[in-house]
Design a protein around this motif. Sequence first.
Motif, short mmCIF file in Angstrom:
data_model
loop_
_atom_site.label_atom_id
_atom_site.label_comp_id
_atom_site.label_asym_id
_atom_site.label_seq_id
_atom_site.Cartn_x
_atom_site.Cartn_y
_atom_site.Cartn_z
N UNK A 27 0.83 -1.20 0.00
CA UNK A 27 0.00 0.00 0.00
C UNK A 27 0.87 1.26 0.00
N UNK A 28 1.99 1.20 0.70
CA UNK A 28 2.85 2.37 0.78
C UNK A 28 3.36 2.78 -0.61
N UNK A 29 3.90 1.82 -1.33
CA UNK A 29 4.38 2.10 -2.68
C UNK A 29 3.23 2.50 -3.60
N UNK A 30 2.11 1.81 -3.41
CA UNK A 30 0.94 2.08 -4.25
C UNK A 30 0.53 3.56 -4.13
N UNK A 31 0.48 4.04 -2.89
CA UNK A 31 0.08 5.44 -2.70
C UNK A 31 1.21 6.40 -3.05
N UNK A 32 2.45 5.90 -3.13
CA UNK A 32 3.52 6.75 -3.64
C UNK A 32 3.34 6.98 -5.14
N UNK A 33 2.94 5.95 -5.84
CA UNK A 33 2.75 6.07 -7.29
C UNK A 33 1.46 6.83 -7.63
N UNK A 34 0.37 6.49 -6.93
CA UNK A 34 -0.93 7.10 -7.21
C UNK A 34 -1.50 7.63 -5.91
N UNK A 35 -1.51 8.93 -5.72
CA UNK A 35 -1.84 9.48 -4.41
C UNK A 35 -3.28 9.27 -3.97
N UNK A 36 -4.14 8.82 -4.85
CA UNK A 36 -5.52 8.52 -4.44
C UNK A 36 -6.11 7.51 -5.41
N UNK A 37 -7.21 6.91 -4.99
CA UNK A 37 -7.86 5.95 -5.88
C UNK A 37 -8.33 6.63 -7.16
N UNK A 38 -8.80 7.85 -7.03
CA UNK A 38 -9.28 8.57 -8.19
C UNK A 38 -8.19 8.73 -9.25
N UNK A 39 -7.01 9.11 -8.84
CA UNK A 39 -5.94 9.26 -9.83
C UNK A 39 -5.57 7.91 -10.44
N UNK A 40 -5.67 6.85 -9.63
CA UNK A 40 -5.40 5.52 -10.18
C UNK A 40 -6.43 5.15 -11.24
N UNK A 41 -7.69 5.43 -10.96
CA UNK A 41 -8.74 5.14 -11.93
C UNK A 41 -8.48 5.92 -13.22
N UNK A 42 -8.16 7.18 -13.08
CA UNK A 42 -7.93 7.99 -14.27
C UNK A 42 -6.72 7.45 -15.06
N UNK A 43 -5.66 7.10 -14.34
CA UNK A 43 -4.47 6.56 -15.02
C UNK A 43 -4.79 5.27 -15.76
N UNK A 44 -5.62 4.42 -15.15
CA UNK A 44 -6.04 3.20 -15.82
C UNK A 44 -6.75 3.51 -17.12
N UNK A 45 -7.67 4.46 -17.06
CA UNK A 45 -8.45 4.78 -18.25
C UNK A 45 -7.57 5.36 -19.34
N UNK A 46 -6.65 6.24 -18.96
CA UNK A 46 -5.82 6.89 -19.98
C UNK A 46 -4.88 5.89 -20.64
N UNK A 47 -4.35 4.96 -19.86
CA UNK A 47 -3.50 3.94 -20.47
C UNK A 47 -4.33 3.01 -21.34
N UNK A 48 -5.52 2.65 -20.86
CA UNK A 48 -6.37 1.77 -21.66
C UNK A 48 -6.77 2.44 -22.97
N UNK A 49 -7.02 3.72 -22.92
CA UNK A 49 -7.35 4.46 -24.14
C UNK A 49 -6.25 4.29 -25.18
N UNK A 50 -5.00 4.49 -24.77
CA UNK A 50 -3.89 4.36 -25.72
C UNK A 50 -3.79 2.94 -26.26
N UNK A 51 -3.91 1.96 -25.37
CA UNK A 51 -3.77 0.58 -25.81
C UNK A 51 -4.92 0.18 -26.73
N UNK A 52 -6.12 0.59 -26.36
CA UNK A 52 -7.31 0.21 -27.13
C UNK A 52 -7.23 0.78 -28.54
N UNK A 53 -6.95 2.06 -28.63
CA UNK A 53 -6.87 2.69 -29.95
C UNK A 53 -5.68 2.16 -30.73
N UNK A 54 -4.61 1.84 -30.05
CA UNK A 54 -3.46 1.26 -30.73
C UNK A 54 -3.80 -0.09 -31.36
N UNK A 55 -4.49 -0.93 -30.58
CA UNK A 55 -4.86 -2.25 -31.10
C UNK A 55 -5.83 -2.12 -32.26
N UNK A 56 -6.77 -1.19 -32.14
CA UNK A 56 -7.72 -0.97 -33.24
C UNK A 56 -6.98 -0.52 -34.50
#
Lengths: 186, 186
Positions: free
Chosen positions: A39-68
């Motif tokens: 958890x310590x490292x996790x919160x060092x990388x992403x200071x809140x769950x919200x930022x983690x959710x956003x980071x997931x979506x933004x990375x998925x966007x790149x991967x999804x459009x790349x695969x398409x």
Amino acid sequence: MNTTEVEQQVLDAAEALFYEHGVQAVGMDRIRSASGVSLKRLYQCFPSKDTLVEACLRRRDRRWRGALADHVELRPADRDRPLAVFDWLYEWFTEPDFRGCAFINAFGEMGTGSPAVVDAVRDHKAEVRGYLLGLVRAAGAEAPERLADQLAVLVDGAITTAAITGEPDAACRARDAAAVLLAPAG
Amino acid sequence: MNTTEVEQQVLDAAEALFYEHGVQAVGMDRIRSASGVSLKRLYQCFPSKDTLVEACLRRRDRRWRGALADHVELRPADRDRPLAVFDWLYEWFTEPDFRGCAFINAFGEMGTGSPAVVDAVRDHKAEVRGYLLGLVRAAGAEAPERLADQLAVLVDGAITTAAITGEPDAACRARDAAAVLLAPAG
DNA sequence: TAGCCTAGAGAACGAACGTTCTCTTCGCTA
DNA sequence: TAGCGAAGAGAACGTTCGTTCTCTAGGCTA
């Protein structure tokens, strides 16, 4: 371990869990267990769950459009490429863990209350629409702006219909419709 | 107070809150406050939150399809009726509290983990598709089954696109597309 | 008036949430 | 070898969740 490696590991685990169970149903403890990152490292990388959710979506966007794009650009002829989008969707729909559009799901779940997530969803849909516009322009279609909007509606409709019915056929129906729209003169 | 009256009051409050904030983000306490019905009575009417969610969706399904049919049947000519669906969608999209399809949102949020909710969502989409099939049959269209599928995809795509972009224009684009599909020969 | 059923208000329950803190271990430098 | 900083494991914090329980008040029948 490298920080970016850890981030990717967290994003891998979080994205899979969020997609399968929804965002609110997955706690940070579960992401800790699945990723093997404390958890310590996790919160060092992403200071809140919200930022983690956003980071997931933004990375998925790149991967999804790349695969398409990778799939679409296998078609040598520009005229075939808009329809190839729906062939790629069909393949996606048949994957066993397919559960609809992660962006639509996140939007419906978070909606009001998380502007960062809403922005990520809007950005993704705008990027997809822009990509479709490029395809129909290259195909030499008339009224490309309107056609791109229509294809974007068909894409989103196919995704949600396939997710809810559990059948990938929605991609075929959307493809048929797109073919008619692309060649209105028959 | 009559039991059915209490139930309606609870459903009114719960449906509005679920639709605005998502299901998981709304607690039973909040539904108690908004409806003015005590927790005891609330659990007498709906033995769990899950059954309340399902009841909300099933009532909303009836109301939603009823309102759609009321609007569509104002058109005297059968041939105009499939397109009238998209006019009704446009009006819905302009309502200030519009936030997409409650069924798609619930599906994305609950997905796995609540079979009753999934069933309610599937039933709704099947009912809508059946209604569209009746409309295109009455309009004398060829290949009505396939056309109904295509219109259903356009409807879902228009709803999600309008929700995410915040613009009701998606209904117009979907309507244009539907018009082309309905009259393929020009 | 006495006894009983129902219902309201809200406390209480155990669990889970997002987030932070403590304690311990370990690799590094002097 | 001694001391230091970083990081893992997981307990702890305060809050909120879905659900149940307690206590009280009031309308009914006899």
